[in-house]
Design a protein around this motif. Structure first.
Motif, short mmCIF file in Angstrom:
data_model
loop_
_atom_site.label_atom_id
_atom_site.label_comp_id
_atom_site.label_asym_id
_atom_site.label_seq_id
_atom_site.Cartn_x
_atom_site.Cartn_y
_atom_site.Cartn_z
N ALA A 11 0.84 -1.20 0.00
CA ALA A 11 0.00 0.00 0.00
C ALA A 11 0.87 1.24 0.00
O ALA A 11 1.96 1.24 0.57
N ASP A 13 0.36 5.64 0.38
CA ASP A 13 -0.51 6.79 0.61
C ASP A 13 0.35 8.04 0.76
O ASP A 13 1.50 7.96 1.20
N THR A 26 4.04 0.79 2.43
CA THR A 26 4.16 -0.55 3.02
C THR A 26 4.49 -1.52 1.90
O THR A 26 3.86 -1.49 0.84
N THR A 47 6.56 -0.96 7.01
CA THR A 47 5.90 0.31 6.69
C THR A 47 6.90 1.41 6.99
O THR A 47 7.42 1.50 8.10
N ARG A 68 -1.15 -5.08 5.88
CA ARG A 68 -2.30 -4.30 5.38
C ARG A 68 -2.99 -3.57 6.53
O ARG A 68 -3.28 -2.38 6.44
N ARG A 69 -3.26 -4.31 7.61
CA ARG A 69 -3.91 -3.67 8.77
C ARG A 69 -2.99 -2.64 9.42
O ARG A 69 -3.44 -1.58 9.84
N HIS A 71 -0.66 -0.83 7.97
CA HIS A 71 -0.62 0.37 7.12
C HIS A 71 -1.83 1.25 7.43
O HIS A 71 -1.70 2.46 7.59
N ARG A 72 -2.99 0.62 7.53
CA ARG A 72 -4.22 1.38 7.82
C ARG A 72 -4.14 2.04 9.20
O ARG A 72 -4.53 3.19 9.37
N ARG A 73 -3.58 1.34 10.20
CA ARG A 73 -3.44 1.92 11.55
C ARG A 73 -2.46 3.08 11.56
O ARG A 73 -2.67 4.08 12.25
N LEU A 75 -1.84 5.06 9.01
CA LEU A 75 -2.56 6.15 8.35
C LEU A 75 -3.56 6.81 9.30
O LEU A 75 -3.65 8.03 9.38
N GLU A 76 -4.30 6.00 10.06
CA GLU A 76 -5.25 6.55 11.02
C GLU A 76 -4.55 7.34 12.12
O GLU A 76 -5.02 8.39 12.53
#
Length: 92
Positions: A11, A13, A26, A47, A68-69, A71-73, A75-76
């Motif tokens: 990922a 961003d 990531t 990441t 994946r999870r 990367h999302r954390r 970003l959050e």
């Protein structure tokens, strides 16, 4: 050294902040030299965050789904919607 490694993107961003651009990337890394008994190459997931000062910029994950999870954390966390992520322990 980089020519002996294979990168697997997971990922990417980009955030635009008043101080500049923040990039969250990531990816999986596999060494071309190391292989397991079944011929598969072990992959480690990372990441990287660039453009943020005085903060952790590197996380390590054990598996693709964790990456994946994770990367999302990350970003959050960077956008103020979650706590600072902690990497999962890598079982060896």
């Amino acid at each position: 050294m980089l020519d002996q490694m294979t990168l697997y993107p997971v990922a990417d961003d980009v955030l635009f902040a008043p101080g500049g651009r923040v990039v969250i990337r990531t990816y999986g890394v596999a060494s071309a030299a190391s292989t397991e008994e079944d011929g598969a190459r072990p992959v480690s997931y990372r990441t990287w965050v660039t453009g943020v000062r005085d903060q952790p910029r590197y996380w390590r994950w054990g598996h693709f789904e964790d990456a994946r999870r994770g990367h999302r954390r990350v970003l959050e966390w960077l956008t103020g919607r979650g706590p600072q992520p902690q990497p999962q322990a890598i079982a060896s």
